[in-house]
Write an enzyme that holds these catalytic residues in place. Structure first.
Site, mmCIF file in Angstrom:
data_model
loop_
_atom_site.group_PDB
_atom_site.id
_atom_site.type_symbol
_atom_site.label_atom_id
_atom_site.label_comp_id
_atom_site.label_asym_id
_atom_site.label_seq_id
_atom_site.Cartn_x
_atom_site.Cartn_y
_atom_site.Cartn_z
ATOM 1 N N LYS A 20 0.877 -1.181 0.000
ATOM 2 C CA LYS A 20 0.000 0.000 0.000
ATOM 3 C C LYS A 20 0.903 1.216 0.000
ATOM 4 C CE LYS A 20 -2.408 1.877 3.594
ATOM 5 N NZ LYS A 20 -3.566 2.142 4.470
ATOM 6 N N HIS A 37 -12.375 11.151 11.297
ATOM 7 C CA HIS A 37 -12.838 10.352 10.156
ATOM 8 C C HIS A 37 -12.996 8.870 10.507
ATOM 9 C CE1 HIS A 37 -13.295 9.106 6.028
ATOM 10 N NE2 HIS A 37 -12.266 8.284 6.149
#
Ligand code: NAD
Length: 321
Positions: free
Chosen positions: A67, A137
């Site tokens: 990633k 978030h």
């Protein structure tokens, strides 16, 4: 090579899919079937950005890749998310690129899946009150995934920036749970399970506040210097983590090990509990603490399952490389 857009990945990912993938990869890590490679994370000296990559290989699930992405603090003004990432998977038999998958939504789901796995294996079965520390978030994803693990009857929440508490209230309402904003000590007195998901560099919760029998998942500390709970709590608790090497270097345990309160040997990989090689919670009055540092393999296994889902649904695009 298959391309799965951020939008498609976000529409296909579910809490169940993320949970299954992360549970399996934690188990594989503890068996020595999956391992993470050293993490690279650098300030690039441009746009105030932090860029890096996390990579690894899961021999059991056959996920190989990385990633890549980071944090661009100016993105919000451009209408973009500050955290940006993409996952690239390779065929472990040939080294050919297999897929590229938008990684932003996957990151939130795989992070929530980690604390959710810890709750399934470590929280008391009769846990009824969920305490949320942090309202950014990630917090909504954390609450939704946690709510699947126990029959919570109430959510209590606290945040350093009180104006953000609306997110917790809204998410609790969506889950059909009453929500109460409380001070930190009250939160610790009421909650059976606590999730901390903040970017704090100082303890938000003190050890004395935490009741016997609490399960606490510390999910915000993923960098050197960050800290969410008083290190003394790790001396009182039975400490679990995703990966010990990260726990003592960039996780919550960096502080307690740094001052010699506990050692690496006092920290158990959650995969051992999943595999049945560690009993997990041994008593109802034990404090269990999960240090969720976030490993690359979580991203790879969740991305891999999304590629399969996208291919089945005809929602991926195949390109020649
Ligand atoms: P966000 O920026 O949306 O929210 C930040 C949260 O931290 C808010 O609740 C904010 O009020 C709080 N906060 C900010 N400054 C603080 C301070 N000085 N003291 C106490 N609280 C403070 O971030 P997010 O995307 O919700 O992520 C939260 C944290 O989780 C970050 O630290 C992030 O790096 C970390 N994270 C960890 C993983 C993992 O795998 N463990 C994965 C993703 C994100």
């Amino acid at each position: 090579m298959f391309i799965v857009s951020e939008e498609t990945a976000a529409s296909l990912i579910t809490e169940e899919a993320a949970f299954e993938a992360v549970e399996a990869v934690f188990a594989a890590m503890a068996r020595g079937d999956a391992y993470n490679f050293p993490v690279v994370r650098e300030a690039i000296g441009h746009a105030d950005a932090l860029y890096g990559f996390k990579s690894g290989f899961d021999r059991a699930g056959l996920s190989l890749g990385l990633k890549s992405g980071g944090y661009w603090p100016g993105n919000m003004e451009k209408g973009l998310t500050n955290h940006q990432s993409v996952v690239i998977l390779f065929d472990p038999d040939t080294g050919r690129p297999r897929a590229m998958v938008g990684g932003n939504a996957l990151t939130a789901y795989r992070t929530a899946a980690a604390s959710s796995v810890s709750i399934r294996y470590l929280a008391r079965k009769d846990a009824r009150v969920l305490g949320m520390v942090g309202a950014g978030h990630q917090s909504a994803f954390q609450m939704r995934a946690a709510a699947r693990q126990r029959q919570f009857e109430k959510v209590v929440g606290w945040n350093y920036h009180p104006d953000m508490l609306g997110r917790l209230e809204e998410t609790a309402r969506e889950l059909g749970l009453p929500f109460e904003a409380v001070d930190r000590e009250t939160l610790c007195r009421q909650a059976d399970v606590i999730i901390t998901i903040t970017s704090a560099f100082e303890p938000q919760l003190m050890s004395d506040w935490i009741r016997p029998g609490t399960h606490i998942a510390c999910m915000g500390t993923d960098t050197k210097g960050k800290m969410e709970v008083e290190p003394a709590l790790l001396g009182r608790a039975t400490v679990f983590t995703d990966e010990v090497a990260q726990s003592v270097s960039i996780g919550e345990a960096q502080h307690a090990t740094g001052i010699g309160l506990i050692t690496e040997r006092d920290i158990t990989e959650i995969g051992k509990v999943i595999n049945g090689d560690h009993a997990g919670r041994a008593a109802s009055d034990e404090i269990t603490l999960f240090d969720g540092t976030g490993v690359g393999l979580q991203d790879l296994c969740v991305a891999s399952s999304i590629v399969d889902l996208a291919n089945q649904a005809g929602h991926s695009t195949e390109v020649e490389i």
